[in-house]
Enzyme design. Sequence first.
Site, mmCIF file in Angstrom:
data_model
loop_
_atom_site.group_PDB
_atom_site.id
_atom_site.type_symbol
_atom_site.label_atom_id
_atom_site.label_comp_id
_atom_site.label_asym_id
_atom_site.label_seq_id
_atom_site.Cartn_x
_atom_site.Cartn_y
_atom_site.Cartn_z
ATOM 1 N N THR A 15 0.827 -1.208 0.000
ATOM 2 C CA THR A 15 0.000 0.000 0.000
ATOM 3 C C THR A 15 0.856 1.250 0.000
ATOM 4 O OG1 THR A 15 -1.690 -1.220 1.238
ATOM 5 C CG2 THR A 15 -1.905 1.164 1.147
ATOM 6 N N ALA A 16 1.910 1.282 0.824
ATOM 7 C CA ALA A 16 2.739 2.481 0.928
ATOM 8 C C ALA A 16 3.410 2.808 -0.402
ATOM 9 C CB ALA A 16 3.788 2.303 2.024
ATOM 10 N N ILE A 47 9.070 -11.222 -2.042
ATOM 11 C CA ILE A 47 8.744 -10.715 -0.711
ATOM 12 C C ILE A 47 7.275 -10.311 -0.674
ATOM 13 C CG2 ILE A 47 9.263 -8.975 1.043
ATOM 14 C CD1 ILE A 47 12.052 -8.736 -0.164
ATOM 15 N N ALA A 55 -7.970 -0.551 7.761
ATOM 16 C CA ALA A 55 -8.836 0.567 8.133
ATOM 17 C C ALA A 55 -8.073 1.857 7.892
ATOM 18 C CB ALA A 55 -9.267 0.462 9.597
ATOM 19 N N LYS A 83 -16.634 3.187 7.197
ATOM 20 C CA LYS A 83 -16.286 3.256 8.613
ATOM 21 C C LYS A 83 -16.649 4.648 9.124
ATOM 22 C CE LYS A 83 -12.251 3.823 11.630
ATOM 23 N NZ LYS A 83 -10.772 3.829 11.694
ATOM 24 N N LEU A 347 6.083 1.371 6.690
ATOM 25 C CA LEU A 347 6.752 0.638 7.764
ATOM 26 C C LEU A 347 8.256 0.849 7.768
ATOM 27 C CD1 LEU A 347 4.817 -2.761 7.561
ATOM 28 C CD2 LEU A 347 4.383 -0.828 9.080
ATOM 29 N N GLU A 356 -5.539 3.393 16.221
ATOM 30 C CA GLU A 356 -6.329 4.477 15.629
ATOM 31 C C GLU A 356 -6.245 4.481 14.100
ATOM 32 O OE1 GLU A 356 -8.465 6.551 16.737
ATOM 33 O OE2 GLU A 356 -8.260 6.566 18.920
ATOM 34 N N THR A 358 -3.875 4.687 11.870
ATOM 35 C CA THR A 358 -3.144 5.851 11.380
ATOM 36 C C THR A 358 -2.117 5.548 10.300
ATOM 37 O OG1 THR A 358 -1.551 5.562 13.189
ATOM 38 C CG2 THR A 358 -3.384 7.081 13.571
#
Length: 555
Positions: A15-16, A47, A55, A83, A347, A356, A358
Site C-alpha cells: 500500500t505504501a 517478498i 482501516a 467506517k 513501515l 487508531e 493511522t
Amino acid sequence: MGKPIRSITIVGGGTAGWLAAAFLNRYCTSDDPGKSIEITLIESPDIPIVGVGEASLPGMVVLLHQLGISEAEFFNAADATFKVAAHFVNWNHDKNGKPIEFLNILNAPPIIEGRALADYFVTFDPARKDPSVGISYVRGFSPVVEIVRNNLSPRRPGESDFSAEIGYTYHFDATKVAEFLRKLATGRGVKHITDNVNSIALDERGFVRSLGLGEYGEHAIDFIIDCTGFRGSILQQALGEPFESYADYLLNDRAAVVQIPHKDPAAIAPVTKATGFSAGWNFNIPLTTRIGTGYVFSSHFISDDEATEELLNWYGDQAKGCEPRIIAIRTGRVRNAWSKNCVALGLAGGFIEPLEATAIFMTDLAVRWLRRFLPTSDFEPELANAYNRQVARLYDEVRDLVQLHYHLNNRHDTEYWKAARDGTRLSDRLQENLRIWRNRTPEDLDLGSTFLFGGPVYALLLIAKGFYRDTDLVNAPSLNHAAYDHYRRAVRDGRSNQLRDLISQSEFLRTMGKAAVVRPSGQRLGPLVGFAAGNTKIKLPVYAPKSRGNDPSKS
C-alpha cells in the site's frame, strides 16, 4: 540552485509504495517532458506485503477524490466498506467490573456561544457521571451512535460520492488496495520493475548512487523512496539511519492476525471494533466478503500460543479452521525519515500500533509533504530538516494519543493493564497536559501538532474514560446553562431528520446507493443540528484531472 530532480525510484510495493507512486505520478508529472519527473517502482517477486492494515482515516476519502477514483470503483476492487467510528469495548470497567464502551467518531462537535461543547457537557450534563458517558457525549452532537447500533450506511441512496454529512472513511483489503493502486499507477505512466535488489551502491557523499538488480542490472538513482517495510533495507540498512524505539511508551510488540467469515453477512458494521483482551486488544474490521481480525499483544505478558488460543476462543465457531499468523511489531520511527537522497515511507519509516488506524494516513501525509519539500539536485539540507521535523512531530502526536487510551484504563484484572497504565513512560508534553486538563478541556493550543488529533478528539477520549466525572472546570461559571439546554432540545428534535433515508450498509453496498429514495413532492431534508460536513477534520478539495499544477498538500 541545482537542477530539478528528474526521476524518483520507489523500492517496495504494498500500500505504501503504490500509494506514493500514484500520488507522485498525479502531481509530479507533466505533459512537458522537460518538467516531468519519471516515477519507477521496483518490487521484489519474492517478498510478500504485510497487508494487515485494513482501516483508514478520512484522508483516504480525500486521496480517492484527488486521484479521480469513484467510490463504486474502489469498493468493488477492494472489498471496501464504510467506517464512521472506532468502537472501543472493555478498555475500562464500571464499579461492578462490567466493560464500558465508547465511540471515537470522525466529526467534530460544535461550538456553543464560542465555547466547546465538551465544556458544557462536563459542567451541566448529568450523564457525565454515568459509565456510558462516552456514548452519551457523542449522541449529544452526532447520529453516529444510532448509525452504529443499526449497521447503517453514512451515505444516503442517490447521493453522489464523498457527499455524506456524516464523517466517514473506509475499511478495505490492504492487499487488494495495493493491487488496485498498482494498476492505476502503471496505467498512468509509472514504470514497474519486478526484480530483486541485490546490492546498493553509494557515492563519495554517502548518497545512493545505484541499485544492483538481479535481472535488470544497474539502476541509477536520482532520488529514492524506501518502502521496504520493517526491513528498512535502504534508509536503515544501507544508509545507517538509527531507529528510535517507542517500547518505553507502548507495550505491544506482537500481533496474531487472521481472516474469518461474517457471522451475518447482512449485518456489516460501519465501525472498527477494538475490544480489550487480557494482554492487549482485538481488532475487528468488517469487509464485504469477510472480517479481518487480530490480537495486538505484548509478548512480556502472554505467549504466541496463548494469544492465538485467546483470539480463537473469542470467536468460537466463527473462526473454526482458521489459523492466525504471528507478526512481530516494532513501534517507533527512524530518527530522520529523510537522509541523503532517500526518504522512508510506511513501515520502513516507522510504525505505531494500529489502534487508531493511522498507518496509511501517515504515509499519505508524508508523501504530500515530500511533494512540498522535494529538492533539486543540490539536495538542500534545510528542506530535509524541515521535512524531518514534520514527520517526527506526526509520529509523536500519534504516539501520545494512542498511549492515552492505555494510560487512562482502570482495569485491575490483569498485570498487562496495570502495566499499561502505570508502567510506561509518558512524554513531557502529555504529562503536563494531563495536569492542565484537570482544570479545563483540551484545546489545539495544548498540543505540539494536530495533523490528526486535535483538542476535540482528546476531549472525547477523556470524557469517555471518566476523567471529568468529579471535576469542576475553572471556566464553568462563565457558561450559559440555558444555551446548552436550547442546544440539546434542537439536537433531540432534529435527530430523526439526520437519520432519515439512511439504509443498512449491506443494502447500500449491494447497489452502491444507486437506488434513490423517493420522497413526497416538495419534501426536503432539514438542517443538520449538532454537526456538519464543515466540522470534519479533513476538507475535500476540488479534483482537477487535467491540471497538474494543483498542490493537494495545501488542502
